[in-house]
Write a protein that holds these residues in place. Structure first.
Motif, PDB file in Angstrom:
ATOM      1  N   GLU A  58       0.828  -1.201   0.000  1.00 53.53           N
ATOM      2  CA  GLU A  58       0.000   0.000   0.000  1.00 53.53           C
ATOM      3  C   GLU A  58       0.859   1.246   0.000  1.00 53.53           C
ATOM      4  OE1 GLU A  58      -2.788  -0.026   3.218  1.00 53.53           O
ATOM      5  OE2 GLU A  58      -3.430  -2.073   2.791  1.00 53.53           O
ATOM      6  N   LEU A  59       0.457   2.222  -0.785  1.00 54.99           N
ATOM      7  CA  LEU A  59       1.134   3.508  -0.850  1.00 54.99           C
ATOM      8  C   LEU A  59       0.337   4.523  -0.061  1.00 54.99           C
ATOM      9  CD1 LEU A  59       1.655   3.453  -4.705  1.00 54.99           C
ATOM     10  CD2 LEU A  59       3.240   2.649  -2.964  1.00 54.99           C
ATOM     11  N   SER A  60       1.035   5.476   0.555  1.00 52.54           N
ATOM     12  CA  SER A  60       0.321   6.514   1.293  1.00 52.54           C
ATOM     13  C   SER A  60      -0.315   7.489   0.303  1.00 52.54           C
ATOM     14  CB  SER A  60       1.287   7.258   2.210  1.00 52.54           C
ATOM     15  OG  SER A  60       2.232   7.965   1.440  1.00 52.54           O
ATOM     16  N   ALA A  64      -0.225  12.962   2.315  1.00 48.18           N
ATOM     17  CA  ALA A  64       0.342  12.499   3.591  1.00 48.18           C
ATOM     18  C   ALA A  64       1.856  12.328   3.458  1.00 48.18           C
ATOM     19  CB  ALA A  64      -0.296  11.168   3.987  1.00 48.18           C
ATOM     20  N   VAL A  65       2.495  12.074   4.583  1.00 46.51           N
ATOM     21  CA  VAL A  65       3.927  11.783   4.581  1.00 46.51           C
ATOM     22  C   VAL A  65       4.139  10.511   3.753  1.00 46.51           C
ATOM     23  CG1 VAL A  65       5.882  11.158   6.041  1.00 46.51           C
ATOM     24  CG2 VAL A  65       4.228  12.836   6.844  1.00 46.51           C
ATOM     25  N   ALA A  66       5.157  10.522   2.923  1.00 44.20           N
ATOM     26  CA  ALA A  66       5.421   9.378   2.047  1.00 44.20           C
ATOM     27  C   ALA A  66       5.757   8.130   2.863  1.00 44.20           C
ATOM     28  CB  ALA A  66       6.569   9.703   1.100  1.00 44.20           C
ATOM     29  N   THR A  67       4.959   7.078   2.689  1.00 44.69           N
ATOM     30  CA  THR A  67       5.247   5.786   3.307  1.00 44.69           C
ATOM     31  C   THR A  67       4.800   4.681   2.366  1.00 44.69           C
ATOM     32  OG1 THR A  67       3.124   5.707   4.465  1.00 44.69           O
ATOM     33  CG2 THR A  67       4.998   6.544   5.705  1.00 44.69           C
ATOM     34  N   LEU A  68       5.527   3.602   2.417  1.00 43.44           N
ATOM     35  CA  LEU A  68       5.184   2.402   1.665  1.00 43.44           C
ATOM     36  C   LEU A  68       5.045   1.295   2.697  1.00 43.44           C
ATOM     37  CD1 LEU A  68       4.912   0.934  -1.098  1.00 43.44           C
ATOM     38  CD2 LEU A  68       7.352   0.483  -0.940  1.00 43.44           C
ATOM     39  N   LEU A  84       9.578   4.491   5.567  1.00 44.10           N
ATOM     40  CA  LEU A  84       9.240   5.911   5.697  1.00 44.10           C
ATOM     41  C   LEU A  84       9.993   6.709   4.639  1.00 44.10           C
ATOM     42  CD1 LEU A  84       9.563   6.046   9.576  1.00 44.10           C
ATOM     43  CD2 LEU A  84       7.460   5.841   8.237  1.00 44.10           C
ATOM     44  N   GLY A  85       9.313   7.698   4.062  1.00 45.87           N
ATOM     45  CA  GLY A  85       9.937   8.540   3.050  1.00 45.87           C
ATOM     46  C   GLY A  85       9.966   7.905   1.665  1.00 45.87           C
ATOM     47  N   ARG A  86       9.251   6.818   1.467  1.00 41.46           N
ATOM     48  CA  ARG A  86       9.230   6.130   0.170  1.00 41.46           C
ATOM     49  C   ARG A  86       7.790   5.959  -0.295  1.00 41.46           C
ATOM     50  NH1 ARG A  86      14.227   3.448  -0.856  1.00 41.46           N
ATOM     51  NH2 ARG A  86      13.373   3.322  -2.952  1.00 41.46           N
ATOM     52  N   ARG A  87       7.561   6.140  -1.563  1.00 43.80           N
ATOM     53  CA  ARG A  87       6.251   5.861  -2.151  1.00 43.80           C
ATOM     54  C   ARG A  87       6.303   4.610  -3.024  1.00 43.80           C
ATOM     55  NH1 ARG A  87       2.654   9.742  -0.992  1.00 43.80           N
ATOM     56  NH2 ARG A  87       3.426  11.839  -0.693  1.00 43.80           N
ATOM     57  N   ARG A  88       7.500   4.256  -3.458  1.00 44.70           N
ATOM     58  CA  ARG A  88       7.652   3.101  -4.334  1.00 44.70           C
ATOM     59  C   ARG A  88       9.056   2.556  -4.182  1.00 44.70           C
ATOM     60  NH1 ARG A  88       9.610   1.786  -8.962  1.00 44.70           N
ATOM     61  NH2 ARG A  88       8.574   0.589 -10.553  1.00 44.70           N
ATOM     62  N   ILE A  89       9.184   1.222  -4.221  1.00 43.51           N
ATOM     63  CA  ILE A  89      10.487   0.560  -4.223  1.00 43.51           C
ATOM     64  C   ILE A  89      10.407  -0.523  -5.290  1.00 43.51           C
ATOM     65  CG2 ILE A  89      12.148  -0.829  -2.936  1.00 43.51           C
ATOM     66  CD1 ILE A  89      11.074   0.454  -0.365  1.00 43.51           C
ATOM     67  N   PRO A  90      11.267  -0.460  -6.298  1.00 46.38           N
ATOM     68  CA  PRO A  90      11.234  -1.488  -7.345  1.00 46.38           C
ATOM     69  C   PRO A  90      11.382  -2.892  -6.749  1.00 46.38           C
ATOM     70  CG  PRO A  90      12.681   0.310  -7.984  1.00 46.38           C
ATOM     71  CD  PRO A  90      12.297   0.543  -6.546  1.00 46.38           C
ATOM     72  N   GLY A  91      10.525  -3.808  -7.170  1.00 47.75           N
ATOM     73  CA  GLY A  91      10.567  -5.186  -6.697  1.00 47.75           C
ATOM     74  C   GLY A  91       9.673  -5.465  -5.505  1.00 47.75           C
ATOM     75  N   ILE A  92       9.250  -4.429  -4.801  1.00 51.24           N
ATOM     76  CA  ILE A  92       8.334  -4.620  -3.669  1.00 51.24           C
ATOM     77  C   ILE A  92       6.922  -4.610  -4.244  1.00 51.24           C
ATOM     78  CG2 ILE A  92       7.498  -3.701  -1.472  1.00 51.24           C
ATOM     79  CD1 ILE A  92      10.360  -4.778  -1.360  1.00 51.24           C
TER      80      ILE A  92
END
Length: 124
Positions: A58-60, A64-68, A84-92
């Protein structure tokens, strides 16, 4: 027939169990084989390594504060991974198997790893 580990008992279990139960059993066995801890055995404050399959990611919301957040399931219990501080991570992504390391915390009665170190696992 006393231990329940014989080939006949395993065959009967495979034939009579549903797919989700078999998948959970396979995941749980794989966790122990790679030296990770089962999520059900992890306690708050412990430094742990867990391995499992991502059930959801789930993406925030934009404002809101960026969280994945991802739910990792290892066949015994779920652990929420939060970056925290991430909206997307390749492979997740859902269905991906990962190994994650960090300190277990509790949030709303659920186990959480914040900003875990992670390794994407290859499927076998």
């Amino acid at each position: 027939m006393g231990t329940g580990k014989g080939p006949f008992r395993r065959l009967v279990k495979r034939l009579t169990s549903d797919v989700e139960e078999l998948d959970a059993d396979d995941l749980s066995e794989h966790v122990e084989a790679v030296g990770a801890r089962r999520a059900c055995d992890c306690r708050s404050g412990e430094q742990v390594t867990v391995l499992g399959r991502l059930r959801s990611v789930e993406l925030s919301p934009r404002d809101a504060v960026a969280t994945l957040e991802a739910e990792l399931f290892d066949g015994t219990e779920g652990v929420t991974l939060v970056w925290l501080g991430r909206r997307r991570i390749p492979g997740i992504e859902p269905g991906r198997t990962i190994k994650a390391q960090g300190r277990i915390a509790m949030r709303d009665g659920r186990k959480v790893l914040y900003n875990p170190y992670y390794e994407l696992q290859t499927t076998t």
